[in-house]
Design a protein around this motif. Structure first.
Motif, PDB file in Angstrom:
ATOM      1  N   VAL A 174      16.538  19.430 -11.597  1.00 53.42           N
ATOM      2  CA  VAL A 174      16.331  20.866 -11.795  1.00 53.42           C
ATOM      3  C   VAL A 174      17.364  21.666 -11.003  1.00 53.42           C
ATOM      4  O   VAL A 174      17.929  22.645 -11.503  1.00 53.42           O
ATOM      5  CB  VAL A 174      14.886  21.263 -11.401  1.00 53.42           C
ATOM      6  N   TRP A 175      17.636  21.244  -9.802  1.00 53.24           N
ATOM      7  CA  TRP A 175      18.605  21.951  -8.951  1.00 53.24           C
ATOM      8  C   TRP A 175      20.001  21.901  -9.573  1.00 53.24           C
ATOM      9  O   TRP A 175      20.703  22.910  -9.614  1.00 53.24           O
ATOM     10  CB  TRP A 175      18.601  21.320  -7.564  1.00 53.24           C
ATOM     11  N   TRP A 187       0.810  -1.208   0.000  1.00 55.47           N
ATOM     12  CA  TRP A 187       0.000   0.000   0.000  1.00 55.47           C
ATOM     13  C   TRP A 187       0.848   1.263   0.000  1.00 55.47           C
ATOM     14  O   TRP A 187       0.418   2.305  -0.497  1.00 55.47           O
ATOM     15  CB  TRP A 187      -0.950   0.007   1.191  1.00 55.47           C
ATOM     16  N   ALA A 188       2.056   1.198   0.569  1.00 51.70           N
ATOM     17  CA  ALA A 188       2.898   2.389   0.657  1.00 51.70           C
ATOM     18  C   ALA A 188       3.733   2.598  -0.605  1.00 51.70           C
ATOM     19  O   ALA A 188       4.225   3.705  -0.835  1.00 51.70           O
ATOM     20  CB  ALA A 188       3.824   2.286   1.869  1.00 51.70           C
ATOM     21  N   PHE A 189       3.908   1.579  -1.429  1.00 53.76           N
ATOM     22  CA  PHE A 189       4.781   1.703  -2.593  1.00 53.76           C
ATOM     23  C   PHE A 189       4.396   2.842  -3.534  1.00 53.76           C
ATOM     24  O   PHE A 189       5.278   3.575  -3.994  1.00 53.76           O
ATOM     25  CB  PHE A 189       4.849   0.379  -3.364  1.00 53.76           C
ATOM     26  N   PRO A 190       3.130   3.050  -3.880  1.00 49.57           N
ATOM     27  CA  PRO A 190       2.808   4.177  -4.768  1.00 49.57           C
ATOM     28  C   PRO A 190       3.231   5.528  -4.182  1.00 49.57           C
ATOM     29  O   PRO A 190       3.753   6.380  -4.905  1.00 49.57           O
ATOM     30  CB  PRO A 190       1.290   4.102  -4.932  1.00 49.57           C
ATOM     31  N   ALA A 191       3.033   5.723  -2.888  1.00 51.50           N
ATOM     32  CA  ALA A 191       3.441   6.989  -2.267  1.00 51.50           C
ATOM     33  C   ALA A 191       4.954   7.111  -2.253  1.00 51.50           C
ATOM     34  O   ALA A 191       5.502   8.189  -2.543  1.00 51.50           O
ATOM     35  CB  ALA A 191       2.893   7.070  -0.841  1.00 51.50           C
ATOM     36  N   GLY A 221      10.182   9.955  -7.141  1.00 52.16           N
ATOM     37  CA  GLY A 221      10.195  10.616  -8.443  1.00 52.16           C
ATOM     38  C   GLY A 221      10.254  12.124  -8.307  1.00 52.16           C
ATOM     39  O   GLY A 221      10.979  12.801  -9.058  1.00 52.16           O
ATOM     40  N   PHE A 222       9.514  12.669  -7.355  1.00 58.53           N
ATOM     41  CA  PHE A 222       9.539  14.112  -7.113  1.00 58.53           C
ATOM     42  C   PHE A 222      10.936  14.557  -6.690  1.00 58.53           C
ATOM     43  O   PHE A 222      11.441  15.586  -7.168  1.00 58.53           O
ATOM     44  CB  PHE A 222       8.504  14.470  -6.035  1.00 58.53           C
TER      45      PHE A 222
END
Length: 160
Positions: free
Chosen positions: A126-127, A108-112, A118-119
């Motif tokens: 970008v940095w 259940w935690a894998f998608p989060a 990814g973020f």
């Protein structure tokens, strides 16, 4: 005689369309026991039908499971004991609501976790890209040398 043969043929044709089902009849002492039974069989999944509970399934395995639930209820087993016995026999798949443990938490935690990862990767890229734009300008010596190289290359390209 001919009409009798026609009636017989009609009855045979209709018998294939009509399916006789025998309803299971269990005797309960109270209405609360019957409701408990109905709740249990609606929360357990048929191992053969995959997405049907054992209350709605006509599979023989579901009938066996319903019989087992009834037998264990009459024996005084609790809901947890009944579900535990069926899980031990058929596996965790028979539960629509599996218990929370290390595997299910990870599932259940894998998608989060993947979204946050990814973020963070995007922020890092970008940095770093912005950090490259802040390079110091060329010194006067480097600028003179670059102009000299460009001038000498310009002379070479202009010649036929």
């Amino acid at each position: 005689m001919r009409w009798l043969a026609g009636v017989f043929a009609l009855c045979m044709a209709l018998s294939g369309l009509v399916r006789a089902e025998v309803a299971e009849v269990y005797d309960f002492d109270t209405r609360a026991e019957e409701q408990r039974y109905q709740q249990l069989i609606s929360e357990l999944r048929c191992p053969k039908c995959q997405n049907q509970n054992i209350a709605d399934s006509n599979a023989p395995i579901s009938k066996d499971m319903r019989d087992e639930v009834y037998r264990m209820m009459q024996g005084g087993s609790s809901n947890d004991e009944i579900v535990g016995a069926l899980v031990d026999r058929f596996g965790e798949f028979v539960q629509y609501k599996p218990p929370v443990d290390n595997r299910t938490i990870l599932l259940w935690a894998f998608p989060a976790i993947a979204t946050i990862g990814g973020f963070l990767i995007v922020v890092g890229v970008v940095w770093r890209a912005r950090g490259r734009d802040d390079e110091p300008p060329l010194s006067s010596e480097d600028r003179a040398r670059a102009e000299q190289i460009l001038a000498s290359n310009g002379d070479k390209t202009e010649r036929p």
